[in-house]
Design a protein around this motif. Structure first.
Motif, short mmCIF file in Angstrom:
data_model
loop_
_atom_site.label_atom_id
_atom_site.label_comp_id
_atom_site.label_asym_id
_atom_site.label_seq_id
_atom_site.Cartn_x
_atom_site.Cartn_y
_atom_site.Cartn_z
N ALA A 114 67.92 -10.53 1.98
CA ALA A 114 68.03 -11.77 2.75
C ALA A 114 68.09 -11.47 4.24
O ALA A 114 68.54 -10.40 4.67
CB ALA A 114 69.29 -12.53 2.32
N GLY A 115 67.59 -12.42 5.04
CA GLY A 115 67.64 -12.29 6.49
C GLY A 115 66.52 -11.46 7.07
O GLY A 115 66.51 -11.19 8.28
N ARG A 116 65.57 -11.05 6.25
CA ARG A 116 64.46 -10.23 6.72
C ARG A 116 63.14 -11.00 6.60
O ARG A 116 63.01 -11.91 5.79
CB ARG A 116 64.35 -8.94 5.91
CG ARG A 116 65.52 -7.98 6.08
CD ARG A 116 65.32 -6.79 5.15
NE ARG A 116 66.22 -5.69 5.42
CZ ARG A 116 67.38 -5.51 4.83
NH1 ARG A 116 67.81 -6.40 3.95
NH2 ARG A 116 68.13 -4.46 5.10
N LYS A 117 62.18 -10.59 7.38
CA LYS A 117 60.82 -11.09 7.21
C LYS A 117 60.17 -10.26 6.12
O LYS A 117 60.04 -9.04 6.24
CB LYS A 117 60.03 -11.00 8.51
CG LYS A 117 58.64 -11.60 8.41
CD LYS A 117 58.00 -11.78 9.78
CE LYS A 117 58.56 -13.00 10.49
NZ LYS A 117 57.77 -13.34 11.70
N ALA A 290 54.34 -10.19 -4.23
CA ALA A 290 53.07 -9.98 -3.53
C ALA A 290 53.32 -9.11 -2.29
O ALA A 290 53.80 -9.60 -1.27
CB ALA A 290 52.45 -11.31 -3.15
N TYR A 291 53.00 -7.84 -2.39
CA TYR A 291 53.21 -6.91 -1.27
C TYR A 291 52.18 -7.16 -0.17
O TYR A 291 50.98 -7.27 -0.43
CB TYR A 291 53.09 -5.48 -1.77
CG TYR A 291 53.08 -4.43 -0.67
CD1 TYR A 291 54.25 -4.08 -0.01
CD2 TYR A 291 51.89 -3.80 -0.30
CE1 TYR A 291 54.24 -3.11 1.00
CE2 TYR A 291 51.87 -2.84 0.69
CZ TYR A 291 53.04 -2.49 1.34
OH TYR A 291 53.02 -1.54 2.33
N LEU A 292 52.68 -7.27 1.06
CA LEU A 292 51.79 -7.39 2.22
C LEU A 292 51.77 -6.08 3.01
O LEU A 292 50.72 -5.51 3.26
CB LEU A 292 52.24 -8.54 3.12
CG LEU A 292 51.46 -8.74 4.42
CD1 LEU A 292 49.99 -9.01 4.14
CD2 LEU A 292 52.07 -9.88 5.24
N GLY A 293 52.95 -5.59 3.38
CA GLY A 293 53.02 -4.37 4.17
C GLY A 293 52.77 -4.64 5.64
O GLY A 293 52.21 -5.66 6.03
N ASP A 294 53.21 -3.71 6.47
CA ASP A 294 53.00 -3.87 7.91
C ASP A 294 51.52 -4.01 8.20
O ASP A 294 50.68 -3.30 7.62
CB ASP A 294 53.57 -2.65 8.65
CG ASP A 294 55.08 -2.52 8.48
OD1 ASP A 294 55.70 -3.45 7.93
OD2 ASP A 294 55.63 -1.49 8.89
N VAL A 295 51.18 -4.94 9.08
CA VAL A 295 49.79 -5.30 9.34
C VAL A 295 49.34 -4.72 10.67
O VAL A 295 50.01 -4.85 11.69
CB VAL A 295 49.62 -6.84 9.36
CG1 VAL A 295 48.21 -7.22 9.80
CG2 VAL A 295 49.92 -7.41 7.98
N GLY A 296 48.18 -4.06 10.63
CA GLY A 296 47.52 -3.64 11.86
C GLY A 296 46.50 -4.71 12.21
O GLY A 296 46.83 -5.78 12.71
N LYS A 304 48.48 -11.63 12.76
CA LYS A 304 48.66 -10.76 13.90
C LYS A 304 49.22 -9.42 13.43
O LYS A 304 49.82 -9.32 12.36
CB LYS A 304 49.63 -11.41 14.89
CG LYS A 304 49.12 -12.71 15.48
CD LYS A 304 50.17 -13.37 16.35
CE LYS A 304 51.23 -14.06 15.51
NZ LYS A 304 52.12 -14.92 16.33
N ALA A 305 49.04 -8.39 14.26
CA ALA A 305 49.68 -7.11 13.98
C ALA A 305 51.19 -7.34 13.96
O ALA A 305 51.76 -7.89 14.90
CB ALA A 305 49.30 -6.09 15.04
N GLU A 306 51.82 -6.96 12.86
CA GLU A 306 53.22 -7.32 12.70
C GLU A 306 53.84 -6.44 11.61
O GLU A 306 53.15 -5.95 10.72
CB GLU A 306 53.32 -8.79 12.28
CG GLU A 306 54.68 -9.41 12.45
CD GLU A 306 54.64 -10.93 12.27
OE1 GLU A 306 55.71 -11.54 12.31
OE2 GLU A 306 53.53 -11.49 12.11
N ARG A 307 55.16 -6.26 11.69
CA ARG A 307 55.88 -5.47 10.69
C ARG A 307 56.45 -6.38 9.62
O ARG A 307 57.00 -7.44 9.93
CB ARG A 307 57.00 -4.66 11.35
CG ARG A 307 56.49 -3.58 12.29
CD ARG A 307 57.61 -2.68 12.76
NE ARG A 307 57.12 -1.64 13.65
CZ ARG A 307 56.56 -0.50 13.24
NH1 ARG A 307 56.44 -0.27 11.94
NH2 ARG A 307 56.14 0.39 14.10
N GLN A 339 50.48 3.64 2.93
CA GLN A 339 51.21 2.49 2.39
C GLN A 339 50.97 2.36 0.88
O GLN A 339 51.90 2.14 0.10
CB GLN A 339 50.76 1.21 3.08
CG GLN A 339 51.27 1.02 4.50
CD GLN A 339 50.69 -0.24 5.13
OE1 GLN A 339 49.47 -0.44 5.13
NE2 GLN A 339 51.55 -1.09 5.67
N LEU A 340 49.72 2.49 0.48
CA LEU A 340 49.37 2.29 -0.92
C LEU A 340 49.93 3.39 -1.81
O LEU A 340 50.41 3.13 -2.92
CB LEU A 340 47.85 2.20 -1.06
CG LEU A 340 47.24 0.95 -0.40
CD1 LEU A 340 45.73 1.10 -0.28
CD2 LEU A 340 47.59 -0.30 -1.18
#
Length: 451
Positions: A114-117, A290-296, A304-307, A339-340
């Motif tokens: 909880a409390g996280r993106k 559904a895993y997204l992972g940090d985005v470049g 957008k690039a985001e963690r 990541q994978l």
């Protein structure tokens, strides 16, 4: 009598009966050899349709999968199962293995993460999950389960339209009407969801009407709306002959403008994650994170690039298991090799089912995912066949759901169970996918029965 070319066009007709009738004729042409089909081993279990946001109705999505040489295709719409019957029926007519499920946002408040993106760029505490492998017998119950969320989301979207109009009308851009311009381009009349993409699509259309010429559009975006447009996308948007122009503009707006009007969903729209997982397990489906992972760089231009989850992934996967999820779904083209590899290692450690697919939201996107044929991801192909078998067997007998405690293979390790179900899935006739009584796996045959 219609021609094959005319029937193919009818697969995207607004009337469902017309689409399915066309699918039957196209399937007959495939069987007769009038239409030719080439195949690879590729599969895609995460295709959106017009019942959330996509250029394609389910019947056309099934055909697009065939065009892309896929052997299996899965429908996953946001907050909606209204296209699931059509996808399965069209798949059977066209002879492609088809799976069904839905994607939804849930609240992780009160959990250890909880409390996280998580995997949602718009909100903390709220994450996307998928209910895969939904047996056909559960479609009606799933529709009822989703109905309150559908209503809550529509109310919130109406409020976002009002907020949007407050920004664009002073700039001389005509206001949007929720019913006509937003709901009107959705399948809301049949409980298809209205998403943020519908809102941004409606805005994209309005901006193109207001400034159709390329440079005028870019000036409107940059100077009057304050939207940053990357150079590559600026070239595409300036090209009035670009057939994907609306979708390209939608991606820019979703990435760089949506946050100005976005209203956070409430508890009526995003139920507690435990409730959603319990529902999926109870109806014999397969709930997955559904895993997204940090985005470049986003492949669709709308993120957008985001963690996101990577900084706390170990804890997240532990919590996923504790909550009762049965697997994790991910999209290999979106992530790095590192990541994978880490995600797959965690799935093996925690005995989580892995599902893959590439979401389709735009006419620019391809249904193919060639990376899935590489050795590191080849097991995802078998997972798809296992998913196909799971749905058909669970619809035949709830005890045959892949994760049912009463499953005759329940004592086997997950990888052996998946292998047995994959063997069954490959033996199911895609033109007669409900004929599975002779393919029920047991401890002795483990899916090796040939009917």
């Amino acid at each position: 009598m219609t021609s094959p070319a005319a029937d193919l066009a009818l697969l995207n007709h607004p009337d469902r009966a017309t689409r399915l009738s066309a699918a039957e004729r196209v399937g007959a042409a495939l069987k007769a050899g009038t239409l030719r089909r080439e195949t690879s081993d590729e599969v895609n279990c995460h295709v959106h349709t017009m019942y959330s946001f996509s250029p394609y109705y389910p019947a056309m999505a099934a055909w697009k999968a065939i065009e892309a040489r896929l052997l299996a295709v899965g429908i996953i719409d946001h907050d909606s199962v209204s296209g699931c019957h059509e996808m399965l029926d069209a798949g059977a007519s066209l002879g492609i293995a088809a799976t069904a499920g839905f994607e939804m946002r849930v609240s992780f408040a009160g959990t250890r993460v909880a409390g996280r993106k998580l995997n949602n760029p718009d909100s903390e505490d709220i994450g996307y999950i998928a209910i895969h492998g939904l047996p056909r017998r559960a479609f009606t119950e799933a529709k009822a389960f989703l109905a309150p969320m559908f209503a809550a989301r529509n109310k919130r979207t109406w409020r976002m339209v009002e907020a949007l109009n407050a920004l664009i009308v002073p700039l001389g851009v005509p206001a949007l009407d929720f019913a006509r311009d937003v709901a009107g381009i959705s399948q809301a009349a049949d409980q298809g969801s209205i998403t943020e993409r519908h809102l941004m699509c409606a805005l994209a259309r309005r901006l193109l009407e207001s400034a159709p010429e390329g440079q005028a559009l870019l000036t409107l975006l940059r100077d009057r709306l304050g939207v940053a447009v990357p150079a590559k996308l600026a070239t595409l948007l300036a090209d009035q002959s670009n057939p994907h122009r609306v979708y390209d503009l939608l991606g820019v707006l979703k990435s760089s403008f949506l946050d100005r009007v976005f209203i956070q969903p409430d508890a009526a729209e995003c139920v507690p994650v435990a409730r959603a997982v319990e529902f999926g397990n109870r109806v014999g489906a397969i709930p997955v994170y559904a895993y997204l992972g940090d985005v470049g760089e986003s492949p669709t231009g709308d993120k957008k690039a985001e963690r996101f989850e990577d900084a706390f992934l170990d804890l997240l996967v532990e919590e996923v298991v504790n909550l009762g999820f049965k697997g994790i779904t991910y999209m290999p083209p979106r992530n790095t090799a590192e990541q994978l590899a880490r995600l797959q290692r965690l799935c093996r450690t925690h005995r989580l089912f892995e599902i893959s697919g590439v979401d389709i939201n735009s006419s620019r996107q391809a249904f193919t995912c060639p990376i899935i044929l590489e050795p590191q991801f080849r097991h995802l192909v078998d997972a798809t066949w296992a998913l196909f078998a799971h749905e058909r067997l669970a619809n035949h007998d709830p005890d045959l759901a892949l994760f049912s405690p009463a499953n005759p293979l329940a004592a086997l390790p997950l990888d052996e169970r998946v292998a047995a179900y994959a063997a069954v899935g490959k033996r199911i006739d895609p033109f007669r996918p409900d004929a599975v009584a002779h393919l029920v796996p047991t401890r002795s045959n483990r899916g090796s029965v040939v009917g």
